[in-house]
Design a protein around this motif. Structure first.
Motif, short mmCIF file in Angstrom:
data_model
loop_
_atom_site.label_atom_id
_atom_site.label_comp_id
_atom_site.label_asym_id
_atom_site.label_seq_id
_atom_site.Cartn_x
_atom_site.Cartn_y
_atom_site.Cartn_z
N GLU A 45 0.83 -1.20 0.00
CA GLU A 45 0.00 0.00 0.00
C GLU A 45 0.86 1.25 0.00
O GLU A 45 2.00 1.24 0.49
N SER A 46 0.29 2.33 -0.53
CA SER A 46 0.95 3.63 -0.50
C SER A 46 -0.11 4.71 -0.61
O SER A 46 -1.27 4.42 -0.92
N GLY A 47 0.31 5.95 -0.36
CA GLY A 47 -0.58 7.08 -0.55
C GLY A 47 -1.22 7.62 0.71
O GLY A 47 -1.95 8.61 0.65
N GLY A 48 -0.98 6.99 1.84
CA GLY A 48 -1.54 7.52 3.07
C GLY A 48 -0.87 8.82 3.45
O GLY A 48 0.12 9.24 2.84
N GLY A 49 -1.42 9.49 4.46
CA GLY A 49 -0.84 10.73 4.92
C GLY A 49 -1.77 11.49 5.83
O GLY A 49 -2.76 10.93 6.33
N LEU A 50 -1.45 12.75 6.02
CA LEU A 50 -2.24 13.63 6.88
C LEU A 50 -3.04 14.58 6.01
O LEU A 50 -2.50 15.21 5.09
N VAL A 51 -4.33 14.68 6.30
CA VAL A 51 -5.20 15.56 5.52
C VAL A 51 -6.21 16.20 6.47
O VAL A 51 -6.56 15.62 7.50
N GLN A 52 -6.66 17.39 6.12
CA GLN A 52 -7.67 18.06 6.94
C GLN A 52 -9.05 17.48 6.67
O GLN A 52 -9.32 16.96 5.56
N ALA A 53 -9.91 17.60 7.64
CA ALA A 53 -11.29 17.17 7.47
C ALA A 53 -11.91 17.85 6.26
O ALA A 53 -11.69 19.05 6.03
N GLY A 54 -12.64 17.07 5.47
CA GLY A 54 -13.23 17.58 4.25
C GLY A 54 -12.35 17.39 3.04
O GLY A 54 -12.81 17.58 1.90
N GLY A 55 -11.12 17.00 3.26
CA GLY A 55 -10.18 16.81 2.16
C GLY A 55 -10.28 15.44 1.52
O GLY A 55 -11.15 14.64 1.86
N SER A 56 -9.37 15.20 0.58
CA SER A 56 -9.37 13.95 -0.18
C SER A 56 -7.99 13.32 -0.16
O SER A 56 -6.98 14.00 0.01
N LEU A 57 -8.00 12.01 -0.36
CA LEU A 57 -6.75 11.26 -0.41
C LEU A 57 -7.02 10.00 -1.23
O LEU A 57 -8.14 9.46 -1.20
N ARG A 58 -6.01 9.54 -1.96
CA ARG A 58 -6.14 8.28 -2.66
C ARG A 58 -5.02 7.35 -2.22
O ARG A 58 -3.85 7.70 -2.30
N VAL A 59 -5.42 6.17 -1.77
CA VAL A 59 -4.44 5.15 -1.43
C VAL A 59 -4.43 4.08 -2.52
O VAL A 59 -5.46 3.82 -3.16
N SER A 60 -3.27 3.49 -2.71
CA SER A 60 -3.09 2.48 -3.76
C SER A 60 -2.50 1.22 -3.16
O SER A 60 -1.85 1.25 -2.11
N CYS A 61 -2.70 0.13 -3.86
CA CYS A 61 -2.14 -1.15 -3.44
C CYS A 61 -1.69 -1.90 -4.68
O CYS A 61 -2.52 -2.22 -5.54
N VAL A 62 -0.39 -2.14 -4.76
CA VAL A 62 0.17 -2.88 -5.89
C VAL A 62 0.37 -4.33 -5.47
O VAL A 62 0.98 -4.61 -4.42
#
Length: 125
Positions: A6-23
């Motif tokens: 997995e990759s793509g995690g992190g810190l984001v503010q509420a209401g924001g967006s994030l995409r995580v991936s899994c190879v």
């Protein structure tokens, strides 16, 4: 050897967006169902989303429905989880999992055969 990274995690503010991936590697990715699960500190692992081998059938936990989207690219052996309108309660380690025994997804973590190491997603207030 089966590997899920997995990759793509992190810190984001509420209401924001994030995409995580899994190879994935070590198996025929296009023939199996994949799932995303998460585990918050002090809580049990919970189902987030699952997708069948072709991507045509997906299923979501009620708490993420209409905010998260699971997808896959079989040519890249990758499954994605697009997370929008994130809330602090979405904070958790997110894991992808492979269900080698079936082309159909499942919301039961015990139905999956292999797991990744997880990626941390933290949503701040």
């Amino acid at each position: 050897q089966v590997r899920l990274v997995e990759s793509g995690g992190g810190l984001v503010q509420a209401g924001g967006s994030l995409r995580v991936s899994c190879v994935a590697s070590g198996f025929t990715f296009s023939s199996v169902a994949m799932g995303w699960f998460r585990q918050a500190p002090g809580k049990e692992r919970e189902f987030v989303a699952t997708i069948m081998w072709s991507g045509r059938v997906v299923e979501y936990a009620d708490c993420v429905k209409d905010r998260f989207t699971i997808s896959r690219d079989n040519a890249k052996n990758t499954v994605y989880l697009q997370m929008n309108s994130l809330k602090p309660e979405d904070t958790a380690v997110y894991y992808c999992a492979a269900r080698l025994r079936s082309v159909y997804g499942s919301g039961n973590g015990n139905e999956y055969d292999h797991w990744g190491q997880g990626t941390q997603v933290t949503v701040s207030h």
